[in-house]
Design a protein around this motif. Structure first.
Motif, PDB file in Angstrom:
ATOM      1  N   ARG A 239     -10.477   5.692  -4.322  1.00  0.00           N
ATOM      2  CA  ARG A 239     -10.067   7.068  -3.993  1.00  0.00           C
ATOM      3  C   ARG A 239     -10.319   7.397  -2.526  1.00  0.00           C
ATOM      4  O   ARG A 239     -10.489   8.568  -2.152  1.00  0.00           O
ATOM      5  CB  ARG A 239     -10.805   8.084  -4.885  1.00  0.00           C
ATOM      6  N   ASN A 240     -10.339   6.408  -1.702  1.00  0.00           N
ATOM      7  CA  ASN A 240     -10.630   6.584  -0.273  1.00  0.00           C
ATOM      8  C   ASN A 240      -9.322   6.599   0.501  1.00  0.00           C
ATOM      9  O   ASN A 240      -8.699   5.550   0.728  1.00  0.00           O
ATOM     10  CB  ASN A 240     -11.544   5.452   0.207  1.00  0.00           C
ATOM     11  N   GLN A 241      -8.908   7.780   0.924  1.00  0.00           N
ATOM     12  CA  GLN A 241      -7.654   7.912   1.665  1.00  0.00           C
ATOM     13  C   GLN A 241      -7.689   7.108   2.963  1.00  0.00           C
ATOM     14  O   GLN A 241      -6.659   6.609   3.417  1.00  0.00           O
ATOM     15  CB  GLN A 241      -7.375   9.386   1.972  1.00  0.00           C
ATOM     16  N   ASN A 242      -8.873   6.978   3.559  1.00  0.00           N
ATOM     17  CA  ASN A 242      -8.978   6.234   4.813  1.00  0.00           C
ATOM     18  C   ASN A 242      -8.596   4.765   4.624  1.00  0.00           C
ATOM     19  O   ASN A 242      -8.036   4.139   5.530  1.00  0.00           O
ATOM     20  CB  ASN A 242     -10.398   6.324   5.374  1.00  0.00           C
ATOM     21  N   ALA A 243      -8.900   4.213   3.451  1.00  0.00           N
ATOM     22  CA  ALA A 243      -8.559   2.810   3.192  1.00  0.00           C
ATOM     23  C   ALA A 243      -7.049   2.625   3.172  1.00  0.00           C
ATOM     24  O   ALA A 243      -6.516   1.697   3.799  1.00  0.00           O
ATOM     25  CB  ALA A 243      -9.174   2.363   1.870  1.00  0.00           C
ATOM     26  N   CYS A 244      -6.353   3.493   2.468  1.00  0.00           N
ATOM     27  CA  CYS A 244      -4.892   3.397   2.422  1.00  0.00           C
ATOM     28  C   CYS A 244      -4.273   3.690   3.786  1.00  0.00           C
ATOM     29  O   CYS A 244      -3.335   3.013   4.212  1.00  0.00           O
ATOM     30  CB  CYS A 244      -4.336   4.365   1.375  1.00  0.00           C
ATOM     31  N   ASN A 245      -4.804   4.705   4.467  1.00  0.00           N
ATOM     32  CA  ASN A 245      -4.286   5.029   5.796  1.00  0.00           C
ATOM     33  C   ASN A 245      -4.475   3.874   6.771  1.00  0.00           C
ATOM     34  O   ASN A 245      -3.587   3.570   7.580  1.00  0.00           O
ATOM     35  CB  ASN A 245      -4.970   6.284   6.343  1.00  0.00           C
TER      36      ASN A 245
ATOM     37  N   PHE B 298     -12.824  -4.014   4.841  1.00  0.00           N
ATOM     38  CA  PHE B 298     -12.791  -2.631   4.369  1.00  0.00           C
ATOM     39  C   PHE B 298     -12.080  -2.525   3.020  1.00  0.00           C
ATOM     40  O   PHE B 298     -12.604  -1.935   2.058  1.00  0.00           O
ATOM     41  CB  PHE B 298     -12.100  -1.767   5.433  1.00  0.00           C
ATOM     42  N   LEU B 299     -10.885  -3.121   2.930  1.00  0.00           N
ATOM     43  CA  LEU B 299     -10.120  -3.042   1.681  1.00  0.00           C
ATOM     44  C   LEU B 299     -10.828  -3.773   0.543  1.00  0.00           C
ATOM     45  O   LEU B 299     -10.861  -3.285  -0.591  1.00  0.00           O
ATOM     46  CB  LEU B 299      -8.719  -3.627   1.892  1.00  0.00           C
ATOM     47  N   THR B 300     -11.400  -4.937   0.851  1.00  0.00           N
ATOM     48  CA  THR B 300     -12.109  -5.699  -0.183  1.00  0.00           C
ATOM     49  C   THR B 300     -13.299  -4.911  -0.722  1.00  0.00           C
ATOM     50  O   THR B 300     -13.515  -4.831  -1.943  1.00  0.00           O
ATOM     51  CB  THR B 300     -12.601  -7.049   0.383  1.00  0.00           C
ATOM     52  N   ASN B 301     -14.059  -4.311   0.180  1.00  0.00           N
ATOM     53  CA  ASN B 301     -15.221  -3.528  -0.232  1.00  0.00           C
ATOM     54  C   ASN B 301     -14.819  -2.334  -1.090  1.00  0.00           C
ATOM     55  O   ASN B 301     -15.411  -2.082  -2.150  1.00  0.00           O
ATOM     56  CB  ASN B 301     -15.997  -3.061   1.002  1.00  0.00           C
ATOM     57  N   GLN B 302     -13.782  -1.615  -0.655  1.00  0.00           N
ATOM     58  CA  GLN B 302     -13.360  -0.423  -1.393  1.00  0.00           C
ATOM     59  C   GLN B 302     -12.760  -0.788  -2.748  1.00  0.00           C
ATOM     60  O   GLN B 302     -12.906  -0.052  -3.720  1.00  0.00           O
ATOM     61  CB  GLN B 302     -12.367   0.391  -0.564  1.00  0.00           C
ATOM     62  N   TRP B 303     -12.102  -1.946  -2.820  1.00  0.00           N
ATOM     63  CA  TRP B 303     -11.532  -2.378  -4.101  1.00  0.00           C
ATOM     64  C   TRP B 303     -12.640  -2.772  -5.075  1.00  0.00           C
ATOM     65  O   TRP B 303     -12.569  -2.497  -6.270  1.00  0.00           O
ATOM     66  CB  TRP B 303     -10.566  -3.522  -3.868  1.00  0.00           C
TER      67      TRP B 303
ATOM     68  N   VAL C  45       0.827  -1.212   0.000  1.00  0.00           N
ATOM     69  CA  VAL C  45       0.000   0.000   0.000  1.00  0.00           C
ATOM     70  C   VAL C  45       0.859   1.260   0.000  1.00  0.00           C
ATOM     71  O   VAL C  45       0.559   2.230  -0.706  1.00  0.00           O
ATOM     72  CB  VAL C  45      -0.982  -0.004   1.194  1.00  0.00           C
ATOM     73  N   ALA C  46       1.944   1.245   0.772  1.00  0.00           N
ATOM     74  CA  ALA C  46       2.786   2.445   0.837  1.00  0.00           C
ATOM     75  C   ALA C  46       3.485   2.718  -0.493  1.00  0.00           C
ATOM     76  O   ALA C  46       3.638   3.877  -0.890  1.00  0.00           O
ATOM     77  CB  ALA C  46       3.817   2.291   1.956  1.00  0.00           C
ATOM     78  N   ASN C  47       3.889   1.652  -1.202  1.00  0.00           N
ATOM     79  CA  ASN C  47       4.640   1.836  -2.449  1.00  0.00           C
ATOM     80  C   ASN C  47       3.758   1.978  -3.685  1.00  0.00           C
ATOM     81  O   ASN C  47       4.081   2.744  -4.599  1.00  0.00           O
ATOM     82  CB  ASN C  47       5.613   0.668  -2.658  1.00  0.00           C
ATOM     83  N   GLU C  48       2.679   1.202  -3.745  1.00  0.00           N
ATOM     84  CA  GLU C  48       1.874   1.187  -4.971  1.00  0.00           C
ATOM     85  C   GLU C  48       0.392   1.445  -4.722  1.00  0.00           C
ATOM     86  O   GLU C  48      -0.427   1.200  -5.609  1.00  0.00           O
ATOM     87  CB  GLU C  48       2.036  -0.166  -5.672  1.00  0.00           C
ATOM     88  N   GLY C  49       0.063   1.935  -3.554  1.00  0.00           N
ATOM     89  CA  GLY C  49      -1.341   2.136  -3.231  1.00  0.00           C
ATOM     90  C   GLY C  49      -1.898   3.488  -3.643  1.00  0.00           C
ATOM     91  O   GLY C  49      -3.071   3.776  -3.380  1.00  0.00           O
ATOM     92  N   TYR C  50      -1.081   4.295  -4.292  1.00  0.00           N
ATOM     93  CA  TYR C  50      -1.529   5.625  -4.701  1.00  0.00           C
ATOM     94  C   TYR C  50      -1.293   5.816  -6.195  1.00  0.00           C
ATOM     95  O   TYR C  50      -0.307   5.317  -6.756  1.00  0.00           O
ATOM     96  CB  TYR C  50      -0.789   6.709  -3.916  1.00  0.00           C
TER      97      TYR C  50
END
Length: 202
Positions: free
Chosen positions: A64-70, A126-131, A44-49
């Motif tokens: 596009r949910n910053q909370n998911a990456c955070n 959370f990540l599965t839903n947002q993806w 996530v830190a390297n390729e999550g954005y």
């Protein structure tokens, strides 16, 4: 070990044996937790954005949910630190002479492992839903897709490793202390002072 056990370890004072330690089930599983945390954090830190020319700042590939990456980065970082901390506790555990202190360490392991299993479960959902709800137009080149899937998969694996750690800690708790040699206030005996020689008549 001399056969006497207190919460999965013998009497304090023995030499540390790396070969025995690395073969212990909780050591193997804890190292897996540590590695899975690194994978999620790195993905996530390297390729999550995604960087787009028309965007001022990069945005999270999870809808596009910053909370998911955070959340994923926080999970990975804190999970890594927590695993490393309890790995250090496992190394030190056989040197703890007080049974009460050992009991507290095992109970802390149960609670923390169960909490982390829940945190990873929430993170996976959370990540599965947002993806799943991410829009293709937000990431037309599918940048970071493999990293996102890897983060989701290793979040899923982490649920089971932390649950297993909790179960192993519960097993150690149920083992308790060998009442023959240990009691709740047991401390390793101090070396006895040499007895004074009786006075001699001159």
């Amino acid at each position: 070990m001399d056969g006497y056990q207190a919460y999965g370890a013998g009497k304090a004072g023995g030499a540390f044996d790396p070969a025995t330690f690395i073969r212990q089930p909780q050591t193997v599983v804890r190292i897996l937790c540590w590695l899975f945390s690194i994978v999620v954090l790195g993905c996530v830190a390297n390729e999550g954005y995604v960087n787009r020319p028309e965007e001022v700042e990069p945005y999270c590939i999870f809808n596009r949910n910053q909370n998911a990456c955070n959340y994923a980065i926080s999970m990975g970082t804190l999970g890594f630190l927590c695993s490393a901390t309890f790995l250090a506790v496992d190394i030190y555990f056989p040197q703890i002479s007080g049974v009460k202190d050992r009991k507290k360490a095992v109970m802390a392991d149960i609670g923390v492992s169960a909490l982390w299993a829940f945190i990873w479960f929430v993170g996976f959902c959370f990540l599965t839903n947002q993806w799943q709800v991410s829009k293709k137009e937000d990431n037309p080149l599918n940048e970071g897709a493999d990293a996102a899937r890897a983060a989701i998969v290793f979040s899923f694996f982490s649920i089971f490793t932390w649950v297993l750690l909790s179960l192993l800690a519960i097993h150690r708790y149920k083992m308790g202390a060998d009442s023959v040699i240990f009691n709740q206030d047991y401390m390793d005996p101090k070396p006895q002072e040499p007895a004074e020689a009786p006075p001699t008549d001159e």
